[in-house]
Every structure is written in C-alpha cells, then in structure tokens.
Design an enzyme around this catalytic site. Structure first.
Site, short mmCIF file in Angstrom:
data_model
loop_
_atom_site.label_atom_id
_atom_site.label_comp_id
_atom_site.label_asym_id
_atom_site.label_seq_id
_atom_site.Cartn_x
_atom_site.Cartn_y
_atom_site.Cartn_z
N LEU A 1 0.84 -1.20 0.00
CA LEU A 1 0.00 0.00 0.00
C LEU A 1 0.87 1.24 0.00
CD1 LEU A 1 -2.63 -1.17 2.60
CD2 LEU A 1 -3.02 -0.80 0.17
N GLY B 1 6.59 3.39 4.60
CA GLY B 1 6.68 4.33 5.72
C GLY B 1 8.16 4.56 6.01
N ASP C 1 1.44 14.42 16.52
CA ASP C 1 1.93 14.39 15.14
C ASP C 1 0.79 14.38 14.14
OD1 ASP C 1 4.25 12.33 13.23
OD2 ASP C 1 3.82 14.47 13.22
N LYS D 1 -0.94 15.43 11.08
CA LYS D 1 -0.66 16.07 9.78
C LYS D 1 -1.23 15.17 8.70
CE LYS D 1 3.95 14.04 9.92
NZ LYS D 1 5.37 14.29 10.07
N ASN E 1 -0.37 11.51 8.23
CA ASN E 1 -0.74 10.49 9.23
C ASN E 1 -2.24 10.24 9.27
OD1 ASN E 1 1.87 10.21 10.01
ND2 ASN E 1 1.73 11.65 11.70
N THR F 1 8.17 17.12 9.08
CA THR F 1 8.05 18.55 8.83
C THR F 1 7.92 19.31 10.14
OG1 THR F 1 6.52 20.23 8.06
CG2 THR F 1 5.56 18.10 8.57
CL1 ASH Z 1 -2.07 1.49 7.93
C1 ASH Z 1 -3.07 1.56 6.57
C2 ASH Z 1 -4.36 1.12 6.46
N1 ASH Z 1 -4.78 1.36 5.19
C3 ASH Z 1 -3.76 1.96 4.54
C4 ASH Z 1 -3.63 2.43 3.21
N2 ASH Z 1 -4.70 2.30 2.37
C5 ASH Z 1 -4.76 2.57 1.02
C6 ASH Z 1 -5.98 2.38 0.39
C7 ASH Z 1 -6.13 2.65 -0.97
C8 ASH Z 1 -5.06 3.12 -1.72
N3 ASH Z 1 -5.20 3.36 -3.09
C9 ASH Z 1 -6.58 3.59 -3.58
C10 ASH Z 1 -6.62 3.57 -5.10
O1 ASH Z 1 -5.65 4.45 -5.63
C11 ASH Z 1 -4.32 4.11 -5.27
C12 ASH Z 1 -4.16 4.15 -3.75
C13 ASH Z 1 -3.83 3.32 -1.06
C14 ASH Z 1 -3.68 3.05 0.29
N4 ASH Z 1 -2.47 3.00 2.82
C15 ASH Z 1 -1.43 3.12 3.69
C16 ASH Z 1 -0.23 3.77 3.21
C17 ASH Z 1 0.90 3.92 4.00
C18 ASH Z 1 2.02 4.54 3.48
C19 ASH Z 1 1.98 5.03 2.21
N5 ASH Z 1 0.89 4.90 1.46
C20 ASH Z 1 -0.21 4.29 1.95
C21 ASH Z 1 -1.51 2.65 4.99
N6 ASH Z 1 -2.68 2.09 5.37
#
Ligand code: ASH
Length: 274
Positions: free
Chosen positions: A19, A22, A138, A140, A143, A174
């Site tokens: 997903l 971090g 934190d 922002k 998060n 930041t």
């Molecule tokens: Cl903890 C936690 C629980 N759920 C998530 C999540 N959920 C999530 C859902 C959907 C999409 N997409 C939907 C369609 O378009 C593309 C992205 C991305 C992440 N992302 C992160 C995360 C953490 C770091 C960077 N980036 C995303 C952490 N998460």
C-alpha cells in the site's frame, strides 16, 4: 472481527499488494485466511534492525500500547501484532480511501464542507485520546487516512505520548505542524494537538500549511508569533476557527468541544447533510 484472541502469525494471512512505504518499513494489504468472509487488513512490516538503529523501539512499544487500546470510528484500529526473527508486524485496520495527503495533493485544496467534516471527525477522535490522557503530537495529512465511507482515520501513533510530556523529539518530519511551545522546547500538554488541527484546517482549505517558508528559521519565527495570512477565498467562518486555534498561548486555544460546536463547523455539517 475474526482477529479475536492472540498468537497470530504470518501464516494466518494472505499478503497482497504493497500500500505504501513508511519511515521504518512498508505497509501491505492482506486478508485473513481462516473463515469464509475474507477480512481485509493492512500489515505494517517493521525491521527490528532499523528500529534499533533508529533508536525508536520504545516509541514503537508506546505506539502499540496506545493504539491497541483506543477504539473509535475515527482512529485506525491496531488489531494485533506479532514478530519473527527479523521483523515486527502490526495488523491494522485497512483504510480503503488511502492517505488524506494524496487526496489533498490531487484536489489541491478541499471544499469548506469537506474540511469542516474532517475537523469535526478529528476533534471527536482527539477528544477520545485526550480523555485517556493521550496526546497525539503528530497530526498532519501524512498520518491521516480515509475510511470506507470517506471518514477520517488517525492512522499513526508513532509520536503519541501520555500527557504532560517534555519528551524531546528528534525531528525527522516537517516542522510546519510544531506549536510555539514545542519550538521553544518547553513542556507541552494536549493543547499541542489543538494547534496542529488549526494548521491542518488551514492546509486543507489552502493546500499548503500557514507557516511554510523556504528557510526553517523563517518557519520557526512565524510559528513563534503565530504569523500567517489567509488567501482571499477563505471564508470568515473558517478564518474565525483557525484564528482561535493558532494562538501562541496554549491555554487560550479553542477546546475540542469548541471546535465541534463552532458555528462554521456546524453550518458546514448542515451542508453535508443536505
Ligand atoms: Cl495502515 C493503513 C491502512 N490502510 C492503509 C492504506 N490504504 C490505502 C488504500 C487505498 C489506496 N489506493 C486507492 C486507489 O488508488 C491508489 C491508492 C492506497 C492506500 N495505505 C497506507 C499507506 C501507508 C504509506 C503510504 N501509502 C499508503 C496505509 N494504510
């Protein structure tokens, strides 16, 4: 939820796509193997070696302790955790809407009704935290996550502590969200979260934080005097709310109840209901 009880391990889950990344590891979509209905979760994988070299193991312990005991619709659930020889796995609630800051980047800035709904939800979540003597510290967009019905979810308690605290924190994110008392290294109370949601409200409406400057020293100076300006399109109601949160004296900041009952928030929630 099928995550009752304890002693889970990786074999209880089917790991899906990453997903995102971090600071100390990655987050994967996963689902439980057992049972007919596949229960989706997000599994945050942390490398023990990196936690130790980053000196943040105690912070992770605190994050697990705090987030596993908080149960609120606007706080991402931490269901359970387990580890193997090299890694620690946090089994978290999956937020299908993704990250708020990606939403904000895409949309440039949020409409007032959307901003007010998020302000109500984050104030409700922080009320739950502060009642348990937990300061987030934190808040922002990075998060904050979005749930299945577009609701806000506070997703990361890595920096939260039990109030009051004067824990020095090595800054690695930041500075934009730091309140004056933390910039000056004074001890701080739960009201740091109120300053942060003032910064958040501004950033949601404007697309960038109020004290952003090229030079860090200029950002510090602006924060210490709560010196910022509004673009013309920011409404009077929103200016009133933000100006009651971005107050240098922590004891003079609007309370969380004050945010949830603010006339601009209430009027905008009406708009959402129509
Ligand atoms: Cl903890 C936690 C629980 N759920 C998530 C999540 N959920 C999530 C859902 C959907 C999409 N997409 C939907 C369609 O378009 C593309 C992205 C991305 C992440 N992302 C992160 C995360 C953490 C770091 C960077 N980036 C995303 C952490 N998460």
């Amino acid at each position: 939820s099928p995550l009752r009880g304890g002693n889970f391990s990786l074999k209880d889950f089917e790991i899906g796509r990453p997903l995102g990344k971090g600071k100390f590891g990655s987050v994967y979509l996963a689902r439980t193997r057992k049972g007919e209905s596949h229960f989706f979760v997000a599994i945050k994988v942390l490398f023990k070696s990196q936690l130790i070299s980053g000196g943040v193991e105690h912070q992770l312990e605190r994050e697990i302790e705090i987030q596993s005991h908080l149960q609120h619709p606007n706080i991402l659930r931490l269901f359970t955790y387990f580890w193997d020889e090299k890694k620690i796995y946090l089994v978290l609630e999956y937020a299908p809407g993704g990250e708020m800051y990606k939403q904000l980047t895409t949309m440039k800035r949020f409409p007032e009704a959307m901003t007010a709904k998020y302000m109500y939800e984050i104030s409700d979540a922080l009320t739950h935290c502060h009642m348990r003597n937990v300061i987030h510290r934190d808040i922002k967009p990075e998060n904050l996550l979005i749930g299945v019905n577009g609701e806000l979810k506070i997703g990361d308690f890595g920096w939260s502590v039990h109030a009051p605290s004067n824990k020095r924190q090595t800054m690695c994110g930041t500075m934009d969200y730091l309140p004056p008392e933390m910039v000056c290294g004074d001890s701080h109370t739960a009201s740091v979260d109120l300053w942060a949601i003032g910064v958040l409200c501004y950033e949601m409406l404007v697309g960038k934080p109020p004290f952003e400057h090229d030079k860090q020293s200029e950002t510090y100076a602006a924060i210490k005097e709560a010196k910022y300006r509004f673009p013309d399109y920011v409404s009077k109601g929103a200016r009133d709310l933000i100006s009651k949160l971005l107050v240098v004296d922590p004891s003079k900041r609007l309370t969380l109840t004050g945010v949830m009952r603010h006339p601009w928030v209430e009027s905008m929630l009406e708009v959402n209901r129509r």
